[in-house]
Motif scaffolding. Structure first.
Motif, PDB file in Angstrom:
ATOM      1  N   GLY A 114       0.787  -1.219   0.000  1.00 11.17           N
ATOM      2  CA  GLY A 114       0.000   0.000   0.000  1.00 11.17           C
ATOM      3  C   GLY A 114       0.821   1.272   0.000  1.00 11.17           C
ATOM      4  O   GLY A 114       0.510   2.218  -0.723  1.00 11.17           O
ATOM      5  N   SER A 115       1.881   1.310   0.807  1.00 12.48           N
ATOM      6  CA  SER A 115       2.685   2.543   0.870  1.00 12.48           C
ATOM      7  C   SER A 115       3.282   2.879  -0.490  1.00 12.48           C
ATOM      8  O   SER A 115       3.273   4.047  -0.912  1.00 12.48           O
ATOM      9  N   ASP A 252      -7.404   6.445  -1.357  1.00  7.74           N
ATOM     10  CA  ASP A 252      -6.541   5.400  -0.804  1.00  7.74           C
ATOM     11  C   ASP A 252      -7.465   4.246  -0.402  1.00  7.74           C
ATOM     12  O   ASP A 252      -8.099   4.270   0.647  1.00  7.74           O
ATOM     13  N   LYS A 281      -3.095  -4.491   0.267  1.00 11.03           N
ATOM     14  CA  LYS A 281      -3.702  -5.465   1.186  1.00 11.03           C
ATOM     15  C   LYS A 281      -4.463  -6.600   0.473  1.00 11.03           C
ATOM     16  O   LYS A 281      -3.876  -7.598   0.084  1.00 11.03           O
TER      17      LYS A 281
HETATM   18  C1  PLP Z   1      -5.338   3.188   4.252  1.00 11.96           C
HETATM   19  C2  PLP Z   1      -3.926   2.677   4.166  1.00 11.96           C
HETATM   20  N1  PLP Z   1      -3.091   3.185   3.253  1.00 11.96           N
HETATM   21  C3  PLP Z   1      -1.834   2.752   3.127  1.00 11.96           C
HETATM   22  C4  PLP Z   1      -1.337   1.779   3.948  1.00 11.96           C
HETATM   23  C5  PLP Z   1       0.079   1.310   3.798  1.00 11.96           C
HETATM   24  O1  PLP Z   1       0.083   0.035   3.250  1.00 11.96           O
HETATM   25  P1  PLP Z   1       1.334  -0.953   3.519  1.00 11.96           P
HETATM   26  O2  PLP Z   1       1.360  -1.197   4.986  1.00 11.96           O
HETATM   27  O3  PLP Z   1       0.988  -2.173   2.705  1.00 11.96           O
HETATM   28  O4  PLP Z   1       2.540  -0.263   3.031  1.00 11.96           O
HETATM   29  C6  PLP Z   1      -2.149   1.217   4.933  1.00 11.96           C
HETATM   30  C7  PLP Z   1      -1.646   0.196   5.844  1.00 11.96           C
HETATM   31  O5  PLP Z   1      -2.223  -0.158   6.834  1.00 11.96           O
HETATM   32  C8  PLP Z   1      -3.488   1.682   5.052  1.00 11.96           C
HETATM   33  O6  PLP Z   1      -4.311   1.195   5.989  1.00 11.96           O
END
Ligand code: PLP
Length: 439
Positions: A114-115, A252, A281
């Motif tokens: 996600g990041s 997001d 996710k």
């Molecule tokens: C809404 C949202 N955006 C971005 C992220 C970041 O994703 P990742 O942890 O896979 O890098 C998360 C992680 O919990 C999230 O809940």
């Protein structure tokens, strides 16, 4: 296998996400096996995974179709040279993401979580404006209580105070507004609070000078804060404000994606099409790290030019579009489509909501929120979650718990009988938490 002193020592050689090691060591959970709706720790104790890991395992753990797809891909290619090529299965996933995303969001790029997807989405928006005649647009409007990732860009967009302040100074160019929940008690209705919060986004864009604002980034349903579920009108106002001021609207959907809210993306559930969706996710149901950015195809035109012009989106990651991960993602999406799991999320979600309503009899529930199988319960006792953290693990259930709320998002392989089992464990855990907290 029992928890040994070696495990204890090793826990001091790593860290658990967003948790103090000392706190984790009070009740250390070391998982050995995962399958379907369940996890087993190294002492063979079984846990009902009511949040699919952390909003990840939409098909449950180790879904056979996903495992098989990865096995087949392992026989073909697990990595291709990213500066010279792209794998066929990556292109298949890009096509599939375009098919399931709303309207003309067909420009896709898979990443490793996600990041990375959020970073790419924000960089794409900034570079897009630079290359389409608005080089002064660089700011992002985002929300307090939001979480967009642990990287510096994602963190700058996030509004979770203590997680951010340790790493200040943050990246500049991020302006914060409050989510609708912040105004809940100041207005007669939830609808009015949403209208005010959405209007505040428009006001901020206008007061910052729209020619400096590149994007607005929001989670359609805010996890942090307890599954904050805005009105449809909230998103309509955001959409109109962004259209009016040529501001890129980024959803997001790292948590809300892949059927949980009753449609493939919450954008479709709320009937609003953003310009970019960032996701992660659930896309691989936890089989392997995967995320993706999906953007409007016409925006992508700003990143292509004639041969020799070197017009490009200046971005990349070594494992972006990894073939093994893409094979898993394709299998997840195909399973969701074939089994019509979006409809199931809506059906099962209604049943889940009706079971959670039964918690009201315990006298500690303030509000129950959410869509589909993504549901949150806010406590009227603002610290009950501290005790619930302990009692849930004792009773063998994994929930997303904060001091004042908890959330669930059970995998879509669950049936009503599984929801009954899950609810039973939740109710017992809340009853035990009330006793533990001395309420
Ligand atoms: C809404 C949202 N955006 C971005 C992220 C970041 O994703 P990742 O942890 O896979 O890098 C998360 C992680 O919990 C999230 O809940």
């Amino acid at each position: 296998m029992k928890l040994t002193s070696r495990h204890q020592q090793l826990l001091h050689r790593t860290f658990i996400d967003y948790q103090a090691t000392a706190e984790f060591l009070e009740n250390p959970l070391i998982i050995e096996r995962a399958e379907g709706l369940y996890l087993w720790d190294i002492e063979a104790k079984r846990y009902f995974d009511a949040i699919g890991g952390i909003f990840v395992a939409v098909l449950g753990h180790r879904h056979p179709r996903v495992m098989e797809a990865m096995r087949r891909q392992m026989e073909r290619a697990t990595f291709v040279p990213p500066l010279h090529s792209i794998s066929d299965v990556t292109l298949d996933l890009v096509e599939k993401l375009g098919d399931i995303a709303p309207e003309n969001l067909t420009f896709g790029k898979p990443f490793s979580g996600g990041s990375e997807a959020v970073e790419a989405g924000m960089k794409f928006a900034r570079q897009y404006h630079k290359q389409s005649g608005h080089p002064g647009k660089y700011k992002f409007v985002s929300r307090y209580h939001g979480y967009h990732g642990g990287t510096f860009g994602g963190l700058a967009a996030s509004g979770t105070g203590p997680r951010k302040s340790k790493f200040e100074p943050q990246m500049s160019g991020f302006v914060k507004v409050f989510p609708p929940s912040h105004y809940r008690d100041r207005f007669a209705s939830w609808e009015e609070a949403n209208r005010f919060a959405a209007q505040a986004v428009r006001d901020v864009i206008e007061h910052e000078d729209p020619e400096t604002v590149a994007g607005v980034i929001v989670e359609p349903i805010g996890n942090t804060g307890g599954i904050i579920t805005p009105t449809h009108e909230y998103f309509q106002i955001l959409r109109d404000a962004c259209h009016q001021h040529n501001v890129t609207l980024i959803f997001d959907e790292v948590i809300t994606g892949f059927a949980k809210t009753g449609r493939m993306f919450a954008a479709q559930t709320f009937g609003v099409t953003p310009d970019i969706i960032c996701t992660g996710k659930g896309i691989s149901s936890g089989a392997i790290p995967l995320g993706a950015m999906i953007a409007r195809q016409d925006m992508a035109a700003a990143f292509s030019g004639p041969p020799g012009s070197n017009v490009q989106f200046a971005h990349g990651h070594t494992f972006a579009g990894n073939p093994l991960a893409c094979a898993a993602g394709l299998a997840v999406i195909e399973e969701i489509l074939e089994k019509d799991l979006c409809a199931k999320a809506e059906r099962l979600g209604s049943y889940l909501a009706s079971r959670l309503e039964c918690l009201r009899k315990l006298g500690v529930v303030k509000e129950i929120r959410g869509k589909g199988i993504l549901r949150g319960v806010e406590f009227s006792q603002p610290t009950l979650g501290v005790a619930l953290k302990k009692t849930a693990l004792q009773n063998g259930i994994i929930l997303r718990i904060d001091p004042s709320w908890f959330a669930v998002a059970p995998p879509l392989i669950a049936e009503e009988s599984d929801i009954d089992e899950m609810y039973g464990l939740i109710e017992k855990s809340v009853v035990d938490a009330i006793a533990l907290a001395g309420l």
